[in-house]
Write a protein that holds these residues in place. Sequence first.
Motif, mmCIF file in Angstrom:
data_model
loop_
_atom_site.group_PDB
_atom_site.id
_atom_site.type_symbol
_atom_site.label_atom_id
_atom_site.label_comp_id
_atom_site.label_asym_id
_atom_site.label_seq_id
_atom_site.Cartn_x
_atom_site.Cartn_y
_atom_site.Cartn_z
ATOM 1 N N THR A 35 9.274 5.377 1.371
ATOM 2 C CA THR A 35 7.922 4.880 1.584
ATOM 3 C C THR A 35 6.985 5.606 0.632
ATOM 4 O O THR A 35 7.077 6.820 0.465
ATOM 5 N N ILE A 36 6.106 4.847 0.024
ATOM 6 C CA ILE A 36 5.107 5.435 -0.864
ATOM 7 C C ILE A 36 3.852 5.676 -0.024
ATOM 8 O O ILE A 36 3.227 4.741 0.460
ATOM 9 N N HIS A 37 3.520 6.931 0.180
ATOM 10 C CA HIS A 37 2.380 7.292 1.014
ATOM 11 C C HIS A 37 1.072 7.278 0.236
ATOM 12 O O HIS A 37 0.027 6.922 0.783
ATOM 13 N N GLU A 38 1.135 7.702 -1.029
ATOM 14 C CA GLU A 38 -0.062 7.679 -1.874
ATOM 15 C C GLU A 38 0.347 7.292 -3.283
ATOM 16 O O GLU A 38 1.335 7.800 -3.821
ATOM 17 N N PHE A 39 -0.421 6.390 -3.869
ATOM 18 C CA PHE A 39 -0.165 5.936 -5.232
ATOM 19 C C PHE A 39 -1.492 5.949 -5.978
ATOM 20 O O PHE A 39 -2.354 5.099 -5.745
#
Length: 121
Positions: A75-79
């Motif tokens: 899961t990408i939490h911050e991009f």
Amino acid sequence: MEQKTKIKAEYGSQELVITREFDLPLELLFKAYSEPELVEQWMGTKVIKFENKNHGSYQFETSYNGNIVFKANGTIHEFSPNQKIIRTFEMENLPMGVQLEYLEFEKLTDDTSRLTMQIIY
């Protein structure tokens, strides 16, 4: 000549810090981690899913002779383009837990950049 890659791994710690300098502009380094075609090229794996956004997710898969030998997802939490990616990474079918990864991208000059990866197991 100073090494371009530095690894900090302390005994008994669940943290690994990898710092690497590249002869690439910041924007190109970030693209290597955020564009599916480039990830496939340098990792040698197939990108099944790649949602580069806050709360997005990804999935990779590698096959050999028709058999899947590697699957990973997260899961990408911050991009934050050209700055930061915070994500989880989990290899499927292995007795390893999920790791948390902080990737920070830094411009050094117009033609060089640095990536610092903090990985927590």
